[in-house]
Design a protein around this motif. Structure first.
Motif, short mmCIF file in Angstrom:
data_model
loop_
_atom_site.label_atom_id
_atom_site.label_comp_id
_atom_site.label_asym_id
_atom_site.label_seq_id
_atom_site.Cartn_x
_atom_site.Cartn_y
_atom_site.Cartn_z
N PRO A 158 4.48 -15.24 13.41
CA PRO A 158 3.65 -15.20 14.62
C PRO A 158 4.30 -14.51 15.82
O PRO A 158 3.59 -14.05 16.73
N VAL A 159 5.64 -14.45 15.89
CA VAL A 159 6.33 -13.96 17.08
C VAL A 159 7.33 -12.89 16.66
O VAL A 159 7.96 -12.98 15.59
N GLN A 160 7.47 -11.88 17.52
CA GLN A 160 8.45 -10.82 17.26
C GLN A 160 9.82 -11.28 17.74
O GLN A 160 10.07 -11.41 18.94
N ASN A 161 10.73 -11.54 16.80
CA ASN A 161 12.09 -11.95 17.12
C ASN A 161 12.99 -11.53 15.96
O ASN A 161 12.56 -10.82 15.06
N ASN A 162 14.23 -11.99 16.00
CA ASN A 162 15.17 -11.59 14.95
C ASN A 162 15.57 -12.76 14.05
O ASN A 162 16.63 -12.69 13.40
N TYR A 163 14.73 -13.80 13.99
CA TYR A 163 15.08 -14.92 13.13
C TYR A 163 13.91 -15.41 12.28
O TYR A 163 14.09 -16.29 11.44
#
Length: 483
Positions: free
Chosen positions: A283-288
């Motif tokens: 759902p979210v753009q991140n690195n994890y």
């Protein structure tokens, strides 16, 4: 050089007519020497002294031959051997103007040379005095001042004293004396160096030695303390790293449970039927947030990779999948980063794909490749949109790598970049070890075929989610066609 200069002075001082075989009287010799030099020029007299002084330099027997001429330099007296200034047949005549000029120049040159030698000898004497004083000070701690003073005085008396050019030297030549003085100083230095260890071992340690030992002990203590502190910091860093990894794992676990709870509250309990009727949501753009395939790839000389995609990114698509091996982070990557076009990377070689997947709708995507001539093709919703060749030609896909869904790997299985992350949903990720025919790809896109990948199959037990990514129900033919 000294012999040459002495020979010239002898020639100047003892020139006389060579026509007679018998030696000339002393008075004639003196007058001949006086005739060669102008009366106004007193420089040569300053070098040799008057003729009377020359004549009285040695004993003279009555009625005997005159004594040979002497100068500052040791030379062989010249009598009949000196050439006459006249002809061989006629009587000797006086020197001409040119010869007198040459003799005058030679005398001036000899005077300058003598002054230079005198200055050099004076400088050598000063150097010897300075070295003797330093040695005396060095010996002060090993011998009494009363014993050192005679040695210093003896060293000073050893220095040669220059004499006058008109009398023979009463001492050895200057160069020999300098060599002897240097050898004497060297012998004294060697003797001091030999006596130092014996006297040091047999005496009580001095205050500087005690201070030096105390300083060394203090330095060793400080080094031990520093090493202990470094080891302590390393242990603390390792403990902090372990705690951080454990905290990250706990956070990811909590995020997964919270995400599943939110999905249950929004849509009810999961309605998919394993093994293949599910999707992965990021759902979210991140690195994890990502999903990982438990199974790896074997060595491949061709492949076809297909999946369903629904992007929610505002800019580029991100990275739907990446395959990394220990020696190559970009072995196989599908990537759309920022404003760049969608790219297929194989062994860091790039081919741009003319696909458009930014409308936030479901699309069926396939990429096929073979190592022979590096031929490739790209399909969107069952239709071929692009093809080419020379993409990593004759390169074999390496085995035992890691497949990540939703993130681009900079190292094997890690070092993700949030700006390259995929945001949205994906499903039905499958891999074949050959290039599928266009008809087979069309059947997968319109849900008329249930062909499973012979290398990687889409299975709930084969996919792990991390960092808050979740699994949900997916029906390809119904949800995939929704706009």
């Amino acid at each position: 050089m000294l012999a040459f200069l002495g020979a010239i002075i002898c020639i100047i001082a003892s020139v006389h007519p060579a026509g007679t075989a018998a030696p000339a009287p002393a008075a004639d010799n003196d007058s001949a020497a006086a005739a060669l030099l102008p009366a106004a020029d007193k420089g040569l007299g300053a070098l040799h002294g008057p003729a009377e002084a020359l004549a009285s330099a040695g004993p003279r027997l009555p009625g005997g031959p005159p004594p040979p001429l002497f100068s500052r330099f040791v030379c062989t007296p010249l009598s009949a051997e000196c050439p006459a200034t006249g002809t061989s047949t006629g009587p000797a005549t006086g020197p001409g103007p040119e010869e007198l000029l040459a003799l005058r120049s030679a005398a001036a040159q000899l005077r300058r040379t003598a002054l230079e030698q005198k200055e050099r000898i004076r400088m050598d004497q000063e150097t010897i005095r300075e070295l003797t004083g330093k040695l005396s000070r060095c010996e002060g701690g090993l011998r009494t001042p009363a014993a050192a003073a005679p040695a210093a005085a003896a060293g000073l008396r050893a220095a040669p004293r220059p004499g006058t050019m008109g009398h023979p030297p009463a001492e050895p030549p200057a160069v020999r004396e300098l060599e002897e003085a240097v050898h004497a100083l060297q012998d004294r230095i060697d003797r001091i160096e030999q006596e130092l260890p014996a006297r040091t071992n047999g005496s009580v340690p001095t205050t500087p030695a005690l201070a030096r030992d105390a300083l060394h002990t203090k330095m060793e203590q400080l080094e031990e303390q520093l090493l202990s502190k470094i080891l302590t910091l390393q242990k603390e860093r390792q403990a902090a790293s372990t705690d951080r990894s454990q905290q990250q794992h706990d956070i990811e676990k909590e995020l997964n449970s919270l995400q599943n709870r939110v999905m249950e509250l929004e849509h009810g309990p999961p309605g998919y039927s394993p093994p293949d009727a599910f999707k992965v949501t990021i759902p979210v753009q991140n690195n994890y947030m990502y999903a990982r395939m438990k199974k790896s790839l074997p060595e491949l000389y061709a492949f076809t990779i297909c999946m369903w995609l629904k992007s929610k990114a505002l800019a580029g698509l991100g990275t739907p999948f990446s395959y990394s091996v220990p020696s190559q982070a970009n072995e196989i990557v599908l990537l759309e980063w920022g404003t760049n076009p969608l790219e297929l990377l194989i062994n860091d070689k790039v081919a741009q794909l003319p696909l458009s997947l930014k409308d936030k709708a479901w699309h069926h995507v396939c990429v096929a490749w073979t190592t022979r001539d590096g031929k490739w093709s790209a399909y969107q919703d069952g239709e071929q949109r692009g093809a080419g060749e020379n993409l990593a030609s004759w390169h074999a896909i390496k085995p035992q790598g890691v497949i990540i869904l939703g993130q681009e790997q900079d190292t094997l299985g890690g070092r993700f970049d949030a700006t390259q992350a995929f945001v949205g949903e994906l499903a039905q990720f499958s891999v074949w070890d050959h290039m599928l025919a266009p008809a087979e790809i069309l059947g997968l896109a319109n849900c008329t075929s249930h062909l499973q990948g012979n290398v990687i199959q889409w299975d709930d037990q084969a996919v792990e989610v991390f960092g808050g990514a979740s699994k949900g129900g997916f029906t390809a033919c119904e949800e995939g066609r929704k706009a």
